[in-house]
Design an enzyme around this catalytic site. Structure first.
Site, PDB file in Angstrom:
ATOM      1  NE  ARG A 130      -2.764  -1.636   3.102  1.00 47.56           N
ATOM      2  CZ  ARG A 130      -2.660  -2.951   3.346  1.00 47.56           C
ATOM      3  NH1 ARG A 130      -3.000  -3.827   2.433  1.00 47.56           N
ATOM      4  NH2 ARG A 130      -2.211  -3.365   4.501  1.00 47.56           N
ATOM      5  CB  THR A 174       0.219  -5.783   2.585  1.00 45.47           C
ATOM      6  OG1 THR A 174      -0.555  -5.753   3.787  1.00 45.47           O
ATOM      7  CG2 THR A 174       0.394  -7.218   2.130  1.00 45.47           C
ATOM      8  N   GLY A 190      -0.822 -11.426   8.826  1.00 44.38           N
ATOM      9  CA  GLY A 190      -0.625 -12.877   8.898  1.00 44.38           C
ATOM     10  C   GLY A 190      -1.439 -13.578   9.963  1.00 44.38           C
ATOM     11  CB  ALA A 191      -3.943 -12.435  12.470  1.00 43.14           C
ATOM     12  CG  ASN A 269      -8.068 -11.448  12.268  1.00 43.06           C
ATOM     13  OD1 ASN A 269      -7.645 -10.722  11.382  1.00 43.06           O
ATOM     14  ND2 ASN A 269      -7.699 -12.710  12.368  1.00 43.06           N
ATOM     15  CG  ASP A 314     -10.858 -11.611   9.588  1.00 42.23           C
ATOM     16  OD1 ASP A 314      -9.945 -11.030  10.204  1.00 42.23           O
ATOM     17  OD2 ASP A 314     -10.857 -11.760   8.350  1.00 42.23           O
ATOM     18  CE  LYS A 341     -11.470  -7.315   7.826  1.00 39.82           C
ATOM     19  NZ  LYS A 341     -11.050  -8.741   7.961  1.00 39.82           N
ATOM     20  CD1 TRP A 402      -7.508  -3.600   2.131  1.00 40.11           C
ATOM     21  CD2 TRP A 402      -6.733  -1.569   1.613  1.00 40.11           C
ATOM     22  NE1 TRP A 402      -7.254  -3.574   0.784  1.00 40.11           N
ATOM     23  CE2 TRP A 402      -6.765  -2.345   0.445  1.00 40.11           C
ATOM     24  CE3 TRP A 402      -6.267  -0.252   1.534  1.00 40.11           C
ATOM     25  CZ2 TRP A 402      -6.367  -1.854  -0.793  1.00 40.11           C
ATOM     26  CZ3 TRP A 402      -5.874   0.250   0.300  1.00 40.11           C
ATOM     27  CH2 TRP A 402      -5.926  -0.557  -0.850  1.00 40.11           C
ATOM     28  CG  MET A 663       0.500 -23.109  -9.037  1.00 45.66           C
ATOM     29  SD  MET A 663      -0.660 -23.412  -7.682  1.00 45.66           S
ATOM     30  CE  MET A 663      -0.564 -25.212  -7.584  1.00 45.66           C
TER      31      MET A 663
HETATM   32 CA    CA Z   1      -7.947 -10.968   9.064  1.00 48.74          CA
END
Ligand code: CA
Length: 714
Positions: A130, A174, A190-191, A269, A314, A341, A402, A663
């Site tokens: 971002r 990020t 990463g939660a 979260n 979350d 959220k 976000w 991948m």
């Molecule tokens: Ca989350």
């Protein structure tokens, strides 16, 4: 410059060095949102409201394209560009940093930190970034793989690099760094993965040396607590939460308040999502889903407000925070504003963390309001504890994610890129403590998606409730003083870009349908619209260069939901669009790729094998590829893959033939027989969809097959 100075060529390394060297603490505190855009939210208040007004309600019909610049990325640009004296600094996907000359519309330098592409599935929600921070001649970027880099702003060379996360962990970065009094602040995400405990760190901007770190959740109580507040927080947890980290990552919002010398962080979260798994005895689980104020010099706890006690949905409070002053009940209050959220809009006294007011800004069924102590009043069934699948609003994507909101002091309104979606939540008895969940990418995901299709579904009978399986957006104009929606515009996609308002009376947004729209900030009425062809997940910026007002927008579809969802027929490579009054540039020519139809073929596999294949898909593929048949986003819908992909399925899924594209091979998680089941599942779904089956019927069929597969496993 003064007489005798060598004339400075704009866009030269020396020019870049000088203009960024001038960004010091004084310049950052004094940033007035009227020329350059030198910090993430435009000023330390992060209101995203420009005082520029050359482009206004009257002149906007003359707004045209100044130039476009194609960058070639295909995984999503989410950055807010920073601009100083006509030089623009921003990030693209894979944490690549660009310096662009606005006067020419060309790249000055590009820096690729070379994140290992094969690790993509270990990083939550797309390979995005971002944006950067600028300070004293340096550009700072946090990379997807957890490094914080200082680059020389004149040429993009590396000054220093530090790893901000433990090696081989599930953290990622990020978010954009923020500058606070000579330090660079960075958090992480990463939660959704095991072993992640949230924290934010301050590094010395000159040397990269760590200055302080604040953990958002307590660690093992047998070890010393890093902050006295964590000792108190530990009393709100139970069980052995620290074994799984607890979550609470600070992946986006970190706002500095120079007036009060505080940094407000938005905390994410819990990990595991379900409090029953994470903290079996209950508790509020501080400081999950909270806004925490820290001393800007020491990183010590000062106050907190928890938006979602004992989060199980979350419902992060990482969403953007705006600082302002509001007249409330005849008193001038220093406030912070957030629309996290969970669907409540919060006005909080930023001096002491006192809740001034909160009210729903969006549809919700998990809570019925806020009680006298500032806590949400939860509705019956909201914690999905009875073995059934509950459709809860907002979904885990939130009533607002976000994407930045903006606050216009002239209308007194906050503009929110809102979301309408219900999500399925269910407790799964097979979720073992400290073990990976049944759903996800096969990388120890700790979420509570309802993966059992055969479970009883608990629907919301309210006619206003979003229907299961649907998602849409709404651009909300919200009055923070009266705590009410003033107007809202329905949008077909739940995944649109962030907002910008200006003193010209304008409200701007790029959206999933590939439009950049300029609206009247009083009514939301459209004043001007540009077709930018691909979906937008970034936020526009405006600035002055040589006395002329510009607007820039990064256009490259992707991000978490953009991986498997899109609202345009075609996605095009990442492009910077820059607009000005009287601009006469033309849109770049685009060549449309042929539309892919559903794969042909069918399967004679036994139902339990198809059920097994579905479980393989849900555990390993769904978080990136989405529901098969949904059409795909920047990551392909496997039901529309070329025949060669199916011929080489073992080679791709196990052998990692496409690792360079993100991948990786899954030979550690999967066998050849798993891949065979996966193929049968995909062929079955494709054949069902070709036959015109309803989604409900397909769900029933798959639920029965899944039950057979699970029964056989026992
Ligand atoms: Ca989350």
């Amino acid at each position: 410059g003064r007489a005798g100075d060598t004339p400075l060529t704009k866009g030269s390394p020396e020019h870049l060095r000088r203009i960024t060297a001038a960004i010091d603490d004084t310049a950052l505190v004094a940033a007035r949102a009227d020329t350059d855009w030198i910090t993430h939210g435009q000023t330390y208040a992060e209101g995203r409201h420009s005082s520029l007004a050359q482009i206004n309600r009257d002149s906007v019909p003359k707004l045209g394209l100044a130039w476009t610049l194609e960058l070639g990325g295909r995984r999503g640009m989410q950055a807010t560009p920073l601009v100083v004296d006509g030089i623009m600094f921003f990030t693209g996907s894979w944490s690549i940093v660009y310096a662009v000359d606005v006067r020419k519309g060309s790249i000055i330098w590009r820096f690729d930190p070379e994140v290992d592409r094969s690790k993509a599935p270990s990083f939550c929600c797309g390979v995005n970034n971002r944006g950067v921070a600028l300070y004293r001649g340096a550009v700072f970027v946090g990379t997807l793989d957890g490094r914080l880099l200082s680059l020389d702003a004149s040429d993009g060379s590396v000054n220093w690099s530090v790893l901000t996360i433990p090696e081989n962990s599930n953290y990622s970065i990020t978010g954009a760094p923020r500058i606070v009094k000579g330090k660079v602040l960075i958090g992480n995400g990463g939660a959704e993965y095991a072993g992640v405990r949230g924290y934010v760190t301050a590094y010395d901007a000159r040397t990269g040396k760590q200055a302080w770190r604040f953990y958002t959740v307590p660690g093992n109580p047998k070890a010393p607590f890093e902050d006295p507040a964590l000792e108190r927080a530990a009393k709100t947890w139970s069980g052995e939460w620290w074994l799984q980290g607890g979550g609470g990552t600070v992946w986006d919002s970190m706002v500095y308040d120079p007036e009060l010398n505080l940094v407000y962080i938005g905390v994410g979260n819990g990990s595991h999502w379900d409090r029953n798994v994470r903290s079996p005895g209950g508790g509020d689980n501080l400081f999950l889903s909270s806004i925490v104020a820290l001393n800007a010099d020491s990183g010590r706890y000062v106050w907190h407000y928890q938006t979602t006690p004992g989060d199980s949905w979350d419902y992060t409070a990482t969403q953007p925070i705006i600082l302002t002053e509001l007249e409330i009940d005849g008193r001038r209050r220093k406030v912070l504003l957030q629309a996290p959220k969970n669907g409540f809009f919060y006005v909080i006294d930023r001096v002491n963390g006192e809740l001034i007011s909160a009210a729903p800004y969006s549809y919700m069924n998990w809570a019925s309001g806020i009680d006298g102590r500032g806590r949400p009043i939860e509705r019956e069934g909201a914690r999905y504890a009875d073995g059934r699948t509950h459709w809860i609003s907002p979904s885990s994507h939130g009533a607002h994610n976000w994407f930045p909101m903006s606050y216009s002091p002239s209308t007194g309104l906050v503009y929110i890129p809102g979301v309408r979606q219900a999500g399925p939540f269910a407790r799964d008895a097979t979720q073992a403590w400290n073990g990976p969940n049944q759903v996800g990418s096969g990388h120890q995901v700790t979420a509570s998606f309802a993966f059992r299709r055969d479970r009883e579904q608990v629907l919301d009978s309210n006619p206003d409730a979003p229907r299961p399986g649907t998602a849409s957006g709404e651009l909300i104009a919200y009055d923070p003083v009266r705590q009410r929606r003033v107007w809202a515009i329905a949008q077909p996609s739940h995944y649109n870009g962030g907002l910008l308002t200006t003193a010209g009376g304008l409200l701007m947004q790029g959206d999933a349908e590939g439009y950049f729209t300029v609206r009247d900030d009083r009514t939301g009425g459209i004043l001007k619209r540009f077709d930018v062809r691909s979906g937008v997940i970034s936020s526009p910026v405006t600035y002055l260069v040589d006395g002329e007002q510009y607007i820039s927008l990064l256009v490259e579809w992707g991000g978490g939901q953009g991986q498997y969802h899109k609202k345009v027929d075609q996605l095009y490579p990442g492009t910077v669009y820059t607009f000005k009054l009287g601009g006469t540039a033309t849109l770049p020519s685009r060549e449309a790729a042929p539309q892919r139809s559903l794969i042909t073929g069918s399967t004679t596999a036994a139902p339990e094998d198809i059920g097994r294949g579905m479980n393989v898909y849900l555990r390993n593929c769904v978080t990136c590829h989405g529901e098969p048949g949904s059409g795909g986003g920047v990551i392909p819908d496997l039901l529309r893959s070329a025949p060669e992909v199916y011929e080489a399925l073992d080679f791709i899924v196990l052998g990692g033939a496409l690792a360079g594209l993100g991948m990786p091979g899954h030979s550690r998680q999967l066998s050849s027989s798993d891949v065979a089941d996966l193929r049968d599942y995909l062929l079955f779904v494709a054949a069902s969809l070709r036959s015109g089956i309803t989604p409900q019927r397909l769900n029933q069929d798959l639920g029965a097959m899944q039950r057979q597969a699970l029964d056989r496993q026992k």
